[in-house]
Design a protein around this motif. Structure first.
Motif, PDB file in Angstrom:
ATOM      1  N   GLY A  23       0.783  -1.225   0.000  1.00 14.78           N
ATOM      2  CA  GLY A  23       0.000   0.000   0.000  1.00 14.78           C
ATOM      3  C   GLY A  23       0.811   1.268   0.000  1.00 14.78           C
ATOM      4  N   ARG A  24       2.149   1.154   0.019  1.00 17.03           N
ATOM      5  CA  ARG A  24       2.961   2.371   0.115  1.00 17.03           C
ATOM      6  C   ARG A  24       4.089   2.409  -0.905  1.00 17.03           C
ATOM      7  NH1 ARG A  24       4.750   2.392   6.065  1.00 17.03           N
ATOM      8  NH2 ARG A  24       3.037   0.962   6.462  1.00 17.03           N
ATOM      9  N   ASN A  25       4.142   1.434  -1.838  1.00 17.46           N
ATOM     10  CA  ASN A  25       5.188   1.460  -2.866  1.00 17.46           C
ATOM     11  C   ASN A  25       4.897   2.541  -3.901  1.00 17.46           C
ATOM     12  OD1 ASN A  25       3.921   0.117  -5.447  1.00 17.46           O
ATOM     13  ND2 ASN A  25       3.249  -1.150  -3.736  1.00 17.46           N
ATOM     14  N   ALA A  26       5.759   2.672  -4.892  1.00 16.87           N
ATOM     15  CA  ALA A  26       5.626   3.761  -5.865  1.00 16.87           C
ATOM     16  C   ALA A  26       4.520   3.524  -6.884  1.00 16.87           C
ATOM     17  CB  ALA A  26       6.953   3.984  -6.583  1.00 16.87           C
ATOM     18  N   GLY A  27       4.026   2.292  -6.992  1.00 14.19           N
ATOM     19  CA  GLY A  27       2.936   2.013  -7.909  1.00 14.19           C
ATOM     20  C   GLY A  27       3.364   1.542  -9.278  1.00 14.19           C
ATOM     21  N   HIS A  28       4.654   1.192  -9.439  1.00 11.87           N
ATOM     22  CA  HIS A  28       5.116   0.666 -10.724  1.00 11.87           C
ATOM     23  C   HIS A  28       4.776  -0.813 -10.831  1.00 11.87           C
ATOM     24  CE1 HIS A  28       7.267   4.392 -10.876  1.00 11.87           C
ATOM     25  NE2 HIS A  28       7.996   4.079  -9.823  1.00 11.87           N
ATOM     26  N   CYS A  29       4.415  -1.249 -11.999  1.00 14.02           N
ATOM     27  CA  CYS A  29       4.171  -2.671 -12.243  1.00 14.02           C
ATOM     28  C   CYS A  29       5.049  -3.089 -13.413  1.00 14.02           C
ATOM     29  CB  CYS A  29       2.690  -2.915 -12.541  1.00 14.02           C
ATOM     30  SG  CYS A  29       2.255  -4.668 -12.679  1.00 14.02           S
ATOM     31  N   ASP A  72      15.554   6.240 -15.173  1.00 14.18           N
ATOM     32  CA  ASP A  72      16.594   7.023 -15.841  1.00 14.18           C
ATOM     33  C   ASP A  72      17.745   6.175 -16.359  1.00 14.18           C
ATOM     34  OD1 ASP A  72      17.945   6.412 -13.484  1.00 14.18           O
ATOM     35  OD2 ASP A  72      18.483   8.488 -13.016  1.00 14.18           O
ATOM     36  N   GLY A  73      17.785   4.896 -15.971  1.00 17.21           N
ATOM     37  CA  GLY A  73      18.792   3.993 -16.526  1.00 17.21           C
ATOM     38  C   GLY A  73      20.038   3.836 -15.682  1.00 17.21           C
ATOM     39  N   ARG A  74      20.206   4.670 -14.663  1.00 13.28           N
ATOM     40  CA  ARG A  74      21.374   4.522 -13.799  1.00 13.28           C
ATOM     41  C   ARG A  74      21.158   3.368 -12.831  1.00 13.28           C
ATOM     42  NH1 ARG A  74      25.154   8.580 -13.207  1.00 13.28           N
ATOM     43  NH2 ARG A  74      25.300   8.235 -10.960  1.00 13.28           N
ATOM     44  N   GLY A  75      22.257   2.725 -12.432  1.00 13.45           N
ATOM     45  CA  GLY A  75      22.150   1.614 -11.492  1.00 13.45           C
ATOM     46  C   GLY A  75      21.621   2.058 -10.141  1.00 13.45           C
ATOM     47  N   ASP A  76      21.974   3.280  -9.740  1.00 16.16           N
ATOM     48  CA  ASP A  76      21.413   3.892  -8.537  1.00 16.16           C
ATOM     49  C   ASP A  76      20.109   4.552  -8.966  1.00 16.16           C
ATOM     50  OD1 ASP A  76      20.890   5.108  -6.150  1.00 16.16           O
ATOM     51  OD2 ASP A  76      22.434   6.645  -6.360  1.00 16.16           O
ATOM     52  N   ILE A  77      19.067   3.793  -8.993  1.00 13.65           N
ATOM     53  CA  ILE A  77      17.877   4.100  -9.787  1.00 13.65           C
ATOM     54  C   ILE A  77      17.116   5.350  -9.338  1.00 13.65           C
ATOM     55  CG2 ILE A  77      17.543   1.683 -10.396  1.00 13.65           C
ATOM     56  CD1 ILE A  77      15.263   1.616  -8.351  1.00 13.65           C
ATOM     57  N   PHE A  78      16.555   6.035 -10.332  1.00 18.20           N
ATOM     58  CA  PHE A  78      15.576   7.102 -10.148  1.00 18.20           C
ATOM     59  C   PHE A  78      14.395   6.727 -11.046  1.00 18.20           C
ATOM     60  CE2 PHE A  78      14.133  11.536 -11.369  1.00 18.20           C
ATOM     61  CZ  PHE A  78      13.559  11.836 -10.144  1.00 18.20           C
ATOM     62  N   VAL A  79      13.266   6.402 -10.423  1.00 16.23           N
ATOM     63  CA  VAL A  79      12.107   5.898 -11.151  1.00 16.23           C
ATOM     64  C   VAL A  79      10.914   6.794 -10.849  1.00 16.23           C
ATOM     65  CG1 VAL A  79      10.707   3.847 -11.634  1.00 16.23           C
ATOM     66  CG2 VAL A  79      13.032   3.569 -10.828  1.00 16.23           C
ATOM     67  N   TYR A  80      10.090   7.056 -11.865  1.00 12.32           N
ATOM     68  CA  TYR A  80       8.986   7.991 -11.646  1.00 12.32           C
ATOM     69  C   TYR A  80       7.871   7.770 -12.658  1.00 12.32           C
ATOM     70  CZ  TYR A  80      11.779  10.553 -15.185  1.00 12.32           C
ATOM     71  OH  TYR A  80      12.506  10.900 -16.293  1.00 12.32           O
ATOM     72  N   LYS A  81       6.667   8.275 -12.300  1.00 13.92           N
ATOM     73  CA  LYS A  81       5.482   8.168 -13.156  1.00 13.92           C
ATOM     74  C   LYS A  81       4.425   9.129 -12.620  1.00 13.92           C
ATOM     75  CE  LYS A  81       2.840   5.530 -10.147  1.00 13.92           C
ATOM     76  NZ  LYS A  81       1.419   5.628  -9.802  1.00 13.92           N
ATOM     77  N   TYR A  82       3.317   9.239 -13.348  1.00 17.10           N
ATOM     78  CA  TYR A  82       2.217  10.101 -12.906  1.00 17.10           C
ATOM     79  C   TYR A  82       1.201   9.326 -12.073  1.00 17.10           C
ATOM     80  CZ  TYR A  82       3.459  13.859 -16.192  1.00 17.10           C
ATOM     81  OH  TYR A  82       4.092  14.874 -16.861  1.00 17.10           O
ATOM     82  N   ASN A  83       0.471  10.078 -11.235  1.00 21.80           N
ATOM     83  CA  ASN A  83      -0.769   9.545 -10.678  1.00 21.80           C
ATOM     84  C   ASN A  83      -1.927  10.224 -11.398  1.00 21.80           C
ATOM     85  OD1 ASN A  83      -1.095  12.094  -9.398  1.00 21.80           O
ATOM     86  ND2 ASN A  83      -2.077  11.145  -7.636  1.00 21.80           N
TER      87      ASN A  83
END
Length: 440
Positions: free
Chosen positions: A70-76, A284-295
Motif C-alpha cells: 500500500g505504500r510502494n511507488a505504484g510501478h508494475c 533514468d537507466g542509472r544503477g542507482d535508480i531514479f524511477v517515476y510516473k504520474y498519478n
C-alpha cells in the motif's frame, strides 16, 4: 512491536479508494487454509484458492495493503530487479527458472486481469516501462536486456534517441529499452480492490488481527491472535518486509532496505503533454535508480534508495530529487514542490527473488520480494495456491527451502552495490563526455 514507517503520510493513503468493511477475529473459526498477510501475495493467494474451491481465512495485523503493497511507488514492471534471465537459469536450473520467468513476465498482465475481472478502481495504466541510456556506451547494456526479454515472448525492444525523446519528452537519453507490458497504478487502491475481490469470492478476511503464535495440535494448525484462533489444515505466511512475529526467525530471512518516495504538486496539463507524454513508468537507466510516473492528479511520483546523505537529510533529499527531475525534464516548472514525502521497507534477498520456506508439515512462508512488489506479489498467489493444492516441490517455479537467516552482510550489501553502480555510471559518462546528473 516492530516499528515501520508511517502509513498515513503517503500519497496513496490520501487518495486511495475506501477500504472494505472488515474487522478483527473473535473466537475460533475453522478453514482449509489460513493465509497470514493482507498484501498482494496473501490476497491473490486467497482469491486463487477460492476460485479452486478451498475455504480460506486471511489474517492481517493492520489493514489490507498496510505494508509494502500500500505504500510502494505504484510501478508494475514485470521483470527481475537485478539478475539477468541467464543468471536465473544458472541459479535455479533451466526448467525451474523458465517457469518463474513465465510467471514474472506475465505479472502485469495478471494484474490487468484482476483489475478487469473485479472492476478494481486503482488508476491502472498499461502504457509500458522505459529504461533510458544517459550515455552512448550504455546502449549495449540495455540492448541485451531488450533482446533477452524479447526472447521469452515479451513485447520488448530498443528505441533510438529520437523515439526516446518522443516517449519521455527528455533530450537526455541516447536511446532506451521499452517494455510495452509495464504498467502503473495506485498501489493501495489495488490492495483494497484485491481485498474486495477475495471477499467477493468467499474468503473471510480479518484485519487488526496480528498473529501471535502458530502451533500444531493433532492434525491441524492453530493460528492464534489476541482475539481468537483459526484452525486450519494448512497455513501460508505471506507477510514480507512487514513480518512482525507469528513464527520465530521468519523476520530474519531477509534484510530491510528502506526506499524514499515523493509526489509533486500536480503539473499543468500543457506540461504533462511534454513530460512523460507516453504516461508510462520511467527509469533514468542509472544503477542507482531514479524511477517515476504520474498519478491520476498529474503528480509525478518518484522513488530512490537512500544512500549517504540522501534519505537522512530531508531538505537535501527533496532538493536532490527536484534537481534530478528538472535535469531530465526542464519543462517542469520551478514552482513545483514535493507535496508528499514518505518511506517504505523492502524485504531484500541476496538473489533479489522471492524465497519459499517450509516451516513444518503444511506450513509455507514467502519473503524476499526485493522491490518488484506489484507484479511479483500478484503472480505469487498462483504459486502459493499450487503449493497448497499439493503441487510437488520439484514442479514449483521456486524451491521450498529450510528456514534460515539472511547472511549478515546483506545489511550493508545493497548500499555498497548502489554506490558501485553509481561509480560505474559516472565513469561511463566521463568516458563518453556527457554531463552527469546533479548530485551524482
Amino acid at each position: 512491536m516492530t516499528k515501520f514507517s508511517p502509513f498515513d503520510e503517503t500519497l496513496w493513503h490520501a487518495t486511495a479508494v475506501d477500504a472494505p468493511d472488515t474487522g478483527p477475529l473473535e473466537g475460533t473459526v475453522r478453514t482449509d487454509i489460513c493465509v497470514v498477510g493482507g498484501g498482494y501475495s496473501g490476497l491473490t493467494t486467497a482469491i486463487e484458492l477460492r476460485r479452486r474451491g478451498h475455504e480460506v481465512v486471511l489474517l492481517e495485523a493492520q489493514e489490507a495493503g498496510f505494508g509494502g503493497s500500500g505504500r510502494n511507488a505504484g510501478h508494475c514492471t514485470p521483470t527481475f530487479s537485478y539478475l539477468t534471465l541467464d543468471d536465473l537459469r544458472s541459479h535455479l536450473g533451466t526448467e525451474r527458472a523458465n517457469r518463474l520467468i513465465r510467471r514474472q513476465t506475465s505479472g502485469a498482465d495478471m494484474a490487468a486481469e484482476y483489475i478487469r475481472d473485479f472492476q478494481i478502481s486503482c488508476e491502472w495504466k498499461q502504457n509500458g516501462y522505459f529504461q533510458g541510456a544517459l550515455s552512448p556506451s550504455r546502449i549495449a547494456r540495455i540492448r541485451k536486456k531488450a533482446e533477452s526479454y524479447a526472447s521469452v515472448g515479451c513485447p520488448s525492444g530498443l528505441v533510438d534517441a529520437e523515439e526516446a525523446k518522443r516517449l519521455t519528452g527528455s533530450e537526455r537519453f541516447f536511446g532506451g529499452w521499452l517494455l510495452r507490458s509495464g504498467g502503473h497504478l495506485n498501489p493501495l487502491s489495488y490492495s483494497r480492490g484485491l481485498a474486495r475481490a477475495a471477499l467477493q469470492e468467499g474468503a473471510r478476511i480479518f484485519t487488526r488481527s496480528k498473529v501471535t503464535k502458530v502451533e500444531r495440535m493433532g492434525q491441524r494448525w492453530h493460528v492464534k491472535t489476541d482475539g481468537g484462533e483459526v484452525v486450519a489444515d494448512k497455513v501460508i505466511m505471506a507477510t514480507g518486509a512487514y513480518t512482525d512475529g507469528g513464527w520465530k526467525g521468519l523476520d530474519k530471512t531477509f534484510r530491510i532496505k528502506k526506499v524514499i518516495l515523493a509526489a509533486t504538486s500536480p503539473l499543468p496539463e500543457d506540461v504533462r503533454a511534454q513530460v512523460i507524454p507516453f504516461d508510462g513508468t520511467m527509469h533514468d537507466g542509472r544503477g542507482d535508480i531514479f524511477v517515476y510516473k504520474y498519478n491520476r492528479e498529474g503528480r509525478i511520483v518518484a522513488s530512490m534508495f537512500p544512500v549517504g546523505r540522501r534519505g537522512r537529510d530531508l531538505e537535501y533529499t527533496r532538493q536532490m530529487l527536484m534537481d534530478r527531475l528538472r535535469w531530465l525534464h526542464p519543462q517542469v516548472p520551478e514552482a513545483t514542490t514535493w507535496d508528499y514525502y514518505w518511506t517504505g521497507e523492502l524485504d531484500m534477498q541476496r538473489h533479489t527473488i522471492p524465497r519459499l520456506y517450509g516451516l513444518g508439515p503444511g506450513v509455507l512462508a514467502c519473503t524476499g520480494l526485493s522491490g518488484r512488489g506489484v507484479p511479483t506479489g500478484t503472480m505469487l498467489g498462483g504459486i502459493l495456491a499450487d503449493w497448497a493444492e499439493g503441487t510437488p516441490e520439484k514442479d514449483l517455479p521456486l524451491p521450498v527451502e529450510r528456514l534460515h537467516s539472511a547472511p549478515a552482510y546483506m545489511s550493508m550489501a545493497p548500499g555498497l552495490v548502489l554506490r558501485w553502480y553509481g561509480f560505474q555510471d559516472n565513469m561511463a559518462a566521463r568516458r563518453d563526455g556527457v554531463e552527469l546528473p546533479p548530485h551524482a
